[in-house]
Design a protein around this motif. Structure first.
Motif, PDB file in Angstrom:
ATOM      1  N   LEU D 192      38.176  35.103  32.675  1.00 10.52           N
ATOM      2  CA  LEU D 192      37.557  36.099  33.310  1.00 10.52           C
ATOM      3  C   LEU D 192      38.347  36.614  34.511  1.00 10.52           C
ATOM      4  N   ALA D 193      39.765  36.228  34.840  1.00  9.98           N
ATOM      5  CA  ALA D 193      40.247  36.241  35.888  1.00  9.98           C
ATOM      6  C   ALA D 193      40.608  37.750  36.204  1.00  9.98           C
ATOM      7  N   ASP D 194      40.944  38.843  35.258  1.00 13.10           N
ATOM      8  CA  ASP D 194      41.087  40.105  35.528  1.00 13.10           C
ATOM      9  C   ASP D 194      39.821  40.905  36.258  1.00 13.10           C
ATOM     10  N   LEU D 195      38.554  40.289  35.529  1.00 19.84           N
ATOM     11  CA  LEU D 195      37.414  40.912  35.827  1.00 19.84           C
ATOM     12  C   LEU D 195      37.015  40.542  37.346  1.00 19.84           C
ATOM     13  N   ALA D 196      37.366  39.117  37.772  1.00 20.88           N
ATOM     14  CA  ALA D 196      37.102  38.823  38.950  1.00 20.88           C
ATOM     15  C   ALA D 196      37.934  39.188  40.046  1.00 20.88           C
ATOM     16  N   LEU D 197      39.118  39.635  39.744  1.00 23.97           N
ATOM     17  CA  LEU D 197      40.107  40.340  40.587  1.00 23.97           C
ATOM     18  C   LEU D 197      39.644  41.825  40.784  1.00 23.97           C
ATOM     19  N   ALA D 198      39.034  42.256  39.773  1.00 20.85           N
ATOM     20  CA  ALA D 198      38.537  43.667  39.758  1.00 20.85           C
ATOM     21  C   ALA D 198      37.325  43.746  40.765  1.00 20.85           C
ATOM     22  N   ARG D 199      36.829  42.758  40.704  1.00 26.28           N
ATOM     23  CA  ARG D 199      35.605  42.858  41.749  1.00 26.28           C
ATOM     24  C   ARG D 199      35.744  42.498  43.003  1.00 26.28           C
ATOM     25  N   GLY D 200      37.130  42.089  43.336  1.00 26.49           N
ATOM     26  CA  GLY D 200      37.491  41.880  44.562  1.00 26.49           C
ATOM     27  C   GLY D 200      37.962  40.294  44.862  1.00 26.49           C
ATOM     28  N   PRO D 213      52.244  29.851  34.233  1.00 26.16           N
ATOM     29  CA  PRO D 213      52.091  30.425  35.446  1.00 26.16           C
ATOM     30  C   PRO D 213      52.566  31.973  35.414  1.00 26.16           C
ATOM     31  N   HIS D 214      53.623  32.235  34.851  1.00 26.04           N
ATOM     32  CA  HIS D 214      54.005  33.538  34.857  1.00 26.04           C
ATOM     33  C   HIS D 214      53.077  34.464  34.234  1.00 26.04           C
ATOM     34  N   GLY D 215      52.350  34.046  33.354  1.00 28.87           N
ATOM     35  CA  GLY D 215      51.234  35.162  32.776  1.00 28.87           C
ATOM     36  C   GLY D 215      50.398  35.480  33.730  1.00 28.87           C
ATOM     37  N   TYR D 216      49.757  34.531  34.592  1.00 34.68           N
ATOM     38  CA  TYR D 216      49.002  34.580  35.516  1.00 34.68           C
ATOM     39  C   TYR D 216      49.308  35.209  36.955  1.00 34.68           C
ATOM     40  N   VAL D 217      50.630  35.072  37.202  1.00 29.99           N
ATOM     41  CA  VAL D 217      51.099  35.680  38.189  1.00 29.99           C
ATOM     42  C   VAL D 217      51.383  37.057  38.150  1.00 29.99           C
ATOM     43  N   ARG D 218      51.857  37.482  36.668  1.00 34.61           N
ATOM     44  CA  ARG D 218      51.698  39.097  36.359  1.00 34.61           C
ATOM     45  C   ARG D 218      50.331  39.891  36.311  1.00 34.61           C
ATOM     46  N   LEU D 219      49.386  38.801  35.624  1.00 33.69           N
ATOM     47  CA  LEU D 219      47.926  39.334  35.885  1.00 33.69           C
ATOM     48  C   LEU D 219      47.657  39.903  37.256  1.00 33.69           C
ATOM     49  N   HIS D 220      47.907  38.946  38.185  1.00 34.75           N
ATOM     50  CA  HIS D 220      47.453  39.159  39.455  1.00 34.75           C
ATOM     51  C   HIS D 220      48.045  40.180  39.996  1.00 34.75           C
ATOM     52  N   ARG D 221      49.409  40.194  39.786  1.00 34.19           N
ATOM     53  CA  ARG D 221      50.277  41.346  40.569  1.00 34.19           C
ATOM     54  C   ARG D 221      49.688  42.577  40.260  1.00 34.19           C
ATOM     55  N   ALA D 222      49.462  42.697  38.974  1.00 38.95           N
ATOM     56  CA  ALA D 222      49.050  44.138  38.292  1.00 38.95           C
ATOM     57  C   ALA D 222      47.537  44.083  38.922  1.00 38.95           C
ATOM     58  N   ALA D 223      46.618  43.282  38.882  1.00 49.29           N
ATOM     59  CA  ALA D 223      45.357  43.648  39.455  1.00 49.29           C
ATOM     60  C   ALA D 223      45.473  44.058  40.817  1.00 49.29           C
ATOM     61  N   HIS D 224      46.366  43.174  41.550  1.00 54.32           N
ATOM     62  CA  HIS D 224      46.579  43.574  43.034  1.00 54.32           C
ATOM     63  C   HIS D 224      46.945  45.083  43.472  1.00 54.32           C
ATOM     64  N   THR D 225      47.636  45.539  42.425  1.00 56.00           N
ATOM     65  CA  THR D 225      48.201  46.938  42.525  1.00 56.00           C
ATOM     66  C   THR D 225      47.197  47.861  41.842  1.00 56.00           C
ATOM     67  N   ASP D 227      46.380  47.995  38.710  1.00 56.21           N
ATOM     68  CA  ASP D 227      46.802  48.331  37.378  1.00 56.21           C
ATOM     69  C   ASP D 227      45.997  47.359  36.697  1.00 56.21           C
ATOM     70  N   PHE D 228      44.567  47.675  36.304  1.00 53.66           N
ATOM     71  CA  PHE D 228      43.919  46.947  35.384  1.00 53.66           C
ATOM     72  C   PHE D 228      44.123  47.153  33.969  1.00 53.66           C
ATOM     73  N   THR D 229      44.928  47.943  33.472  1.00 51.49           N
ATOM     74  CA  THR D 229      45.140  48.094  32.219  1.00 51.49           C
ATOM     75  C   THR D 229      46.081  47.070  31.845  1.00 51.49           C
ATOM     76  N   THR D 230      47.080  46.762  32.527  1.00 51.23           N
ATOM     77  CA  THR D 230      48.177  45.638  32.618  1.00 51.23           C
ATOM     78  C   THR D 230      47.559  44.377  32.414  1.00 51.23           C
ATOM     79  N   ALA D 231      46.530  44.227  33.810  1.00 48.60           N
ATOM     80  CA  ALA D 231      45.740  42.842  33.752  1.00 48.60           C
ATOM     81  C   ALA D 231      45.112  42.660  32.598  1.00 48.60           C
ATOM     82  N   ARG D 232      44.249  43.497  32.097  1.00 47.19           N
ATOM     83  CA  ARG D 232      43.541  43.364  31.174  1.00 47.19           C
ATOM     84  C   ARG D 232      44.503  42.794  29.707  1.00 47.19           C
ATOM     85  N   ALA D 233      45.399  43.344  29.540  1.00 49.52           N
ATOM     86  CA  ALA D 233      46.417  42.922  28.298  1.00 49.52           C
ATOM     87  C   ALA D 233      46.944  41.693  28.639  1.00 49.52           C
ATOM     88  N   GLU D 234      47.248  41.393  29.959  1.00 47.72           N
ATOM     89  CA  GLU D 234      47.604  39.984  30.081  1.00 47.72           C
ATOM     90  C   GLU D 234      46.575  38.852  29.854  1.00 47.72           C
TER      91      GLU D 234
END
Lengths: 306, 306, 306, 306
Positions: D192-200, D213-225, D227-234
């Motif tokens: 649920l990492a993408d959703l938790a990041l979407a919530r703040g 780790p590369h996957g989670y770093v990409r997920l975090h970077r996308a959410a941080h900017t 881009d929740f579509t990319t975060a969601r795919a990751e």
């Protein structure tokens, strides 16, 4: 498709004498329809199904079916402890005009997974109406396994799932397990509705929708069109409104009593129902609690309807 | 005094078609009376109350009332989720001839302690029949506090307690809390009956009593006269017999299904009921399990009756 | 035989500064020996093992071993989350003079039954000292299955079981499963000690024994000679005394804090220890609670020792 | 800000002899740093802290501190049952170079809310290092209330929270309660990492990050900017990868053993650690399970590193 969009689990308004207040229920139903909900769920936990007699349940279901008048599907809760009892309720609900029934796993007696499967298979076989599996571990004290629900969905035994577990990880597994089956996945969460929709939920069944259906309809519409920023903002507002359920003193009454009492107090405050009382043994809110809820509504800009 | 001695919670025999098998139920009831039991508890958890329709419940209660014919009191389970539903069942049970009703706290919706109190007070006020509070945390998922039960006993709201918690420490507190109130304290334990009686229990409600009432009557008589050595020996024998509930495979069915299936298999094996089936969704035992139970009975010297 | 009779789980007295108060611990230990206890259990839950540093644990164990001076066996709790940690504590306890160690299943990380078995097997293999399995589900959040304990007993992996589950039905299964293995079965119950002994327990480990060891020694002696009437009367008196654990306000502190605070308050009241404080984060009793406990002791006729 | 981004809870590789495999741990740490993680969490539940001796814990912490060499902050788990024990571990972790400590509520002995508050206050007062409150109800068997955490955050007693409850509704409450305090809110969820990041959420602490780790770093970077579509795919890809934890047979080993075994098997498969064994009493995976995990990795395109 029958199981999508906003499907509020209707409160069952009562008179001071404890009878179903049909005039209030008609008003509440019309208010929901007017707000654009996509379905109505009667006799859920929020509808106090567990506290109502069979006669009262009938009255509630008849009233909502008549008021909905085919504009949206009406789902009827058929919550009971054992399979034969649930089948009886389901056949009766069908006769009264329900479009689908919503059933939990058996409870009181804890059963094994094969027995839960048999329960839904028997219900489906006995009934010419779609069956919605209702996962509410806080009340049933067991969790419906996503894999089992996936099996039942692909076998067309169940047509949808209402997930009131509050567990989004398991909800994701449910979405994955039922993918391609055509079964709808609904969340019962008031406060995670935007996230559930973002993950692919077909619909939402929020108790708080009784008080503010317009908000959930906006939230759903935004999410449906991919506008999660708007959905998120609406969710934030609704989550703050959900704070009314934190007002009642939990050392006196149970968690559900607190939530149901708050919902009905707010509905009465908005003029949607005549009387805020809940069914025995649920105890009423205190005057101070009701006033705090009224103040909360005022702050939220939710005044009297009409 | 109505609430004392051995009060078996009767199994409800079913036909192959799933109807209540009244002939078997009459035979089982007569067998119990013949063994010298002091009361009969119909429609308890062991009686599959949670799995039976209202019609089936009626048939079971009528049959036992007619067969008992006033020789011993008949207690009727009125197990349901909310107060109004329980009151309806209770009034109906009274009309059918029950001498007392047995009610749990509300379940499905978890309520607060003040709400449990209100539940029993309303039931008592609505009914011209003694109320027995039924404490079975494994099914209700809350425990009736001994202090609350003491209050209700001294206020004459409840006339007895059936404690199926398996917790002797809490049972001792119950005995202390109800002392002097006149309320009876019954234990639902099959395997701690001698100890509960040694502590001052008024009676025992053992599911295994369906199969071997003579054993529990002997156990109770011995304990009643202070002969705990004999009571202990009888208990040891009965505890070994209770091992039949361990035979069914628990990866397939639930704990209660296993026990009920074993009881009914043993009753059929003794010729007391015609068919061992349980009510849906409880799954039947396998043939191998039934044979193992038959072998266990033979070892225990419990052959066919008549 | 090492595991029989009365084996009180000693409280660990602390100074105002939070150090182990060795003078008080010596006095408490001597008081127990003088009362005729058959063993001493240091560093159990009652001894606040979970709240003490390794240094404090050492001090407590050394003090008791020195004071006991071989008159009775000293059992040392080696409570920790994982196998390697428990083995380290156990070897250390052996070096300090413990006669046996008492270990729970692993906790914090919940493990499977095969892993619990491996845990005890590794502990036994690593140690030249008897191992007592400690079953305390309220703290460990899993129950040691009687059948597993029977296996371990017959395999000589464990030399005894301390059952603090409060579940006499499972205790009976334990007695049956370990019969013939030579392993001792001890109950941790303060209030069901007479019944556990009637069922065949080898010994009792009552926290309340800190305050009134003479009572438990009398109870045990009576039960040991088959005089259960006397045992019962003594148990009744001790159960009333155990009411001191009900005095602290449970909305402020936890159940164990309440019991430990009450025990230490009573010990201080009897002059057996200098200071009633418990180890952080356990909060102290209020003055009113301490006074109520003192009054309770006075009513019970338990004045200052010496 | 120290508590943000991707902070993997490092596995602790062991040799065949059960010692900490420092070469593997250095390799794993370097791999994480290379992937761009923002911090490292040593000695968490995933790091088998509960199964490691103090000596092994020291070795693991020293190794990671030395390898990280100040590039990112190192958080050290100080998981133990009582306050004084936790303080000792925390002071020691500070001496070894940890930048912050991560502590749960006390466990084994269940305590009240005021005692949990006192626990964190004492830890904070005793330590010149930020304290992270670790909410992991599956292991501690109590939930840290969001309101309490909010109080502690605003009082600067805690600097962050790691929420491993899996409950996003409560996580939202936590975000609301700590808003404006400066405290970081981290989720421990893999799925649920993408959703938790979407919530703040400020950061994520995924055990699966050890393997990818590369996957989670990409997920975090996308959410941080945003881009929740990319975060969601990751997230979807990573959730599928998390399926490796479902492979081990749960009738043999516990849930955590299954997950840790799967992680270590995957790390060994990727060549990041030399040996997949876990610490006693956790049992190793079978060969068939390890092969299934290898196949899963291959399908996921995660081959050997280097």
């Amino acid at each position: 498709m029958m199981f999508h969009g906003v499907v509020p689990p209707l409160c069952t308004p009562l008179t001071d004498d404890g009878e179903v207040d049909t005039a209030s229920l008609e008003r509440l139903t019309a208010f929901q329809l007017d707000a654009g909900v996509h379905g109505l769920f009667v006799l859920g936990s929020t509808g106090e199904v567990a506290q109502l007699t069979d006669t009262a349940r009938d009255t509630a279901l008849r009233t909502v079916v008549a008021t909905a008048a085919g504009q949206v599907p009406v789902l009827a809760g058929v919550i009971d402890t054992g399979t034969s009892r649930v089948i009886e309720h389901a056949r009766h609900a069908r006769a009264l005009g329900a479009d689908a029934v919503v059933a939990t796993a058996p409870f009181y007696v804890g059963v094994g997974e094969a027995e839960i499967r048999a329960h839904f298979e028997r219900l489906h076989a006995a009934l010419d109406l779609p069956v919605v599996a209702y996962d509410i571990p806080s009340n049933v004290h067991s969790k419906l396994p996503p894999a089992l629900l996936g099996d039942l969905a692909h076998a067309k035994v169940i047509a949808a799932v209402k997930d009131s577990s509050g567990d989004l990880e398991s909800f994701q597994r449910l979405l994955d397990a039922t993918a391609g089956s055509g079964a709808g996945c609904l969340t019962g969460s008031e406060t995670l509705a935007d996230l559930a929709l973002a993950r692919g939920a077909d619909g939402i069944v929020p108790g708080l929708g009784n008080i503010d259906p317009h908000g959930y309809v906006r939230l759903h519409r935004a999410a449906h069109t991919g506008d999660f920023t708007t959905a998120r903002a609406e969710q934030r507002r609704l989550t703050a409104l959900y704070g009314i359920t934190e007002i009642p003193d939990r050392s006196r009454i149970g968690r559900v009593s607190a939530a149901l009492g708050a919902f009905k107090s707010a509905l009465a405050g908005r003029g949607l129902i005549a009387c805020a009382r809940t069914a025995p043994p649920l105890l009423p809110l205190t005057l101070a609690e009701s006033r705090a809820i009224a103040a909360h509504l005022e702050t939220a800009g939710l005044g009297r309807v009409s």
